[in-house]
Structures are given as C-alpha cells and as structure tokens.
Design a protein around this motif. Structure first.
Motif, short mmCIF file in Angstrom:
data_model
loop_
_atom_site.label_atom_id
_atom_site.label_comp_id
_atom_site.label_asym_id
_atom_site.label_seq_id
_atom_site.Cartn_x
_atom_site.Cartn_y
_atom_site.Cartn_z
N VAL A 31 51.55 9.11 -16.02
CA VAL A 31 52.22 7.83 -16.64
C VAL A 31 52.67 6.91 -15.37
O VAL A 31 53.31 7.90 -14.39
CB VAL A 31 53.13 7.96 -17.72
N GLY A 32 52.45 5.71 -15.37
CA GLY A 32 53.18 4.98 -14.16
C GLY A 32 53.95 3.81 -14.77
O GLY A 32 54.04 3.58 -16.05
N ASP A 41 62.72 0.57 -19.36
CA ASP A 41 62.27 1.72 -18.68
C ASP A 41 60.83 2.23 -19.25
O ASP A 41 60.86 3.08 -19.78
CB ASP A 41 63.20 2.84 -18.48
N PHE A 42 59.77 1.50 -19.16
CA PHE A 42 58.66 1.73 -20.09
C PHE A 42 57.64 2.28 -18.87
O PHE A 42 57.22 1.86 -17.90
CB PHE A 42 58.22 0.74 -20.69
N TRP A 43 56.99 3.25 -19.23
CA TRP A 43 55.69 3.87 -18.36
C TRP A 43 54.27 3.80 -19.43
O TRP A 43 54.37 3.88 -20.69
CB TRP A 43 56.16 5.33 -18.19
N GLN A 44 53.35 3.91 -18.69
CA GLN A 44 52.07 3.77 -19.39
C GLN A 44 50.85 4.62 -18.48
O GLN A 44 51.10 4.98 -17.42
CB GLN A 44 51.62 2.46 -19.88
N MET A 45 49.86 4.97 -19.46
CA MET A 45 48.83 5.48 -18.91
C MET A 45 47.84 4.22 -18.31
O MET A 45 48.17 3.08 -18.64
CB MET A 45 48.04 6.36 -19.99
N PRO A 46 47.09 4.82 -17.45
CA PRO A 46 45.99 3.51 -16.69
C PRO A 46 45.20 3.02 -17.74
O PRO A 46 44.72 3.73 -18.54
CB PRO A 46 45.34 4.42 -15.77
N GLN A 47 45.12 1.69 -17.64
CA GLN A 47 44.39 0.98 -18.66
C GLN A 47 44.09 -0.44 -17.97
O GLN A 47 44.66 -0.83 -17.17
CB GLN A 47 44.96 0.68 -20.04
N GLY A 48 42.97 -0.99 -18.52
CA GLY A 48 42.59 -2.35 -18.13
C GLY A 48 41.26 -2.85 -18.69
O GLY A 48 40.86 -2.31 -19.56
N GLY A 49 41.08 -3.89 -18.47
CA GLY A 49 39.94 -4.84 -19.10
C GLY A 49 38.76 -4.26 -18.66
O GLY A 49 38.62 -3.96 -17.44
N THR A 141 55.26 13.36 -25.11
CA THR A 141 56.26 12.48 -25.00
C THR A 141 55.76 11.16 -24.69
O THR A 141 56.70 10.17 -24.30
CB THR A 141 57.26 13.13 -23.62
N VAL A 142 54.50 11.13 -24.39
CA VAL A 142 53.80 9.80 -23.85
C VAL A 142 54.21 8.64 -24.68
O VAL A 142 54.79 7.68 -24.37
CB VAL A 142 52.40 10.07 -23.68
N PRO A 143 54.10 8.62 -26.36
CA PRO A 143 54.34 7.60 -27.10
C PRO A 143 55.77 7.24 -26.94
O PRO A 143 56.12 5.96 -27.20
CB PRO A 143 53.98 8.07 -28.51
N ASP A 144 56.65 8.09 -26.71
CA ASP A 144 58.17 7.67 -26.50
C ASP A 144 58.25 6.63 -25.07
O ASP A 144 59.35 5.91 -25.01
CB ASP A 144 59.02 8.85 -26.29
N LEU A 145 57.54 6.86 -24.28
CA LEU A 145 57.58 6.18 -23.01
C LEU A 145 56.94 4.86 -22.89
O LEU A 145 57.37 3.81 -22.01
CB LEU A 145 56.88 6.74 -21.90
N ILE A 146 56.23 4.40 -23.69
CA ILE A 146 55.40 2.97 -23.75
C ILE A 146 56.29 2.01 -24.52
O ILE A 146 57.07 2.18 -25.17
CB ILE A 146 53.87 3.25 -24.41
N VAL A 147 56.01 0.64 -24.28
CA VAL A 147 56.66 -0.41 -24.94
C VAL A 147 56.20 -0.36 -26.38
O VAL A 147 55.26 0.16 -26.72
CB VAL A 147 56.02 -1.88 -24.36
#
Length: 165
Positions: A31-32, A41-49, A141-147
C-alpha cells in the motif's frame, strides 16, 4: 428527492481503470500513501486509468511501473477479479476529478506476486509520483486504510483474492 447534482452524476459514466493487489512472499500487500491526500492518513493499492485502446493487462504493468517503479519481470500475475468493480465518487468530488467526465471508476483488479526485493521499488520512477511512502500490510487490514468511498471495493478485492494470497 432527486437533485440536479444527482441527475448530473447519473448521466456520467465510469472511468475504465485497473487496480493491482501486489503481494510479497509473506502474503503482505503493498500500500502507498498518496502524495495528494490532504485529509486523513489514507493508503491505497496501485491503481489507475486504462488508456483508450489499451488492454487492461497492459495497463496493469504500466500503472504498476508508474506508481511503484516495479517492472513486469519482477511480478507474476496470479489472479483477476471475475467482474470489474465500481465505485462512485462522493458528491463533493463529482465534476472535479478526471475533467468532470466520470462519476466514479470501473476497476479491473489483478492479483500479482512480487518476486523482487524492496530495492526494486522506486516511488519516484515516474516524473509525477503518486505515493510519498509505502509499506507492506496484512491483506485483512487493507480496507481499513483506504478512503471511505472505496472501502466496499477493497473489501470485495480482498475477499475474492483471499484464497490465492
């Protein structure tokens, strides 16, 4: 009651997108922390268009390199969601992101095993970095870190890939 803003949003489509759940050999997920996040303090996995005419799998490799510096020969793609997953932007962001053309994103998610080392990660590989730092975390824990507006999608991704991780 339907508002003008609701009608405007419903007339907009979804931005074609890819997301990458990058896991290391310990089963932890990359997560970045976004550079442009001003609140929280939000983190996410790589993603893009996905660029026009681009194959989602090609977009996966491009986005992963742009956001993490990880090149294709350092990963093995081991899964893809059965269906694309959608999320809607919060009302206050509709019309402000992506030139105002989309109400949210439709994401094709991939699961990829990271076969490199942390030395292969370069958050500044692309001229406009997305992340200012990264870490490896347990998948649960990933869903807890995202917006908040992306939590439903992240829960679905974690659930769909749980057995493969």
């Amino acid at each position: 009651m339907t508002t003008d803003k609701d009608q405007q949003a419903s007339a907009l489509g979804y931005r074609p997108c890819v997301g990458v759940m990058l896991v290391n050999y310990s089963g932890e997920v990359f997560v970045g922390r976004r550079i442009d996040t001003k609140e929280g303090d939000f983190w996410q996995m790589p993603q893009g268009g996905i660029d026009p005419g681009e194959d989602p799998r090609d977009a996966l490799f491009r986005e992963l390199w742009e956001e993490t510096g990880v090149i294709a020969d350092k990963i093995a793609v081991i899964g893809q969601t059965a269906e694309p997953l959608r999320y809607d932007l919060p009302d206050d962001l509709i019309g402000k992101l992506w030139g105002g053309h989309y109400r949210g994103q439709e994401q094709n998610w991939f699961l990829a095993r990271f076969e490199g080392s942390d030395d292969d990660i370069d958050l500044e590989a692309h001229k406009e970095p997305e992340f200012c730092e990264y870490r490896w975390v347990p998948a649960t824990t990933v869903p807890d870190l995202i917006v908040p507006f992306k939590k439903r999608v992240y829960r679905a991704v974690v659930a769909e890939f749980a057995e493969l991780i």
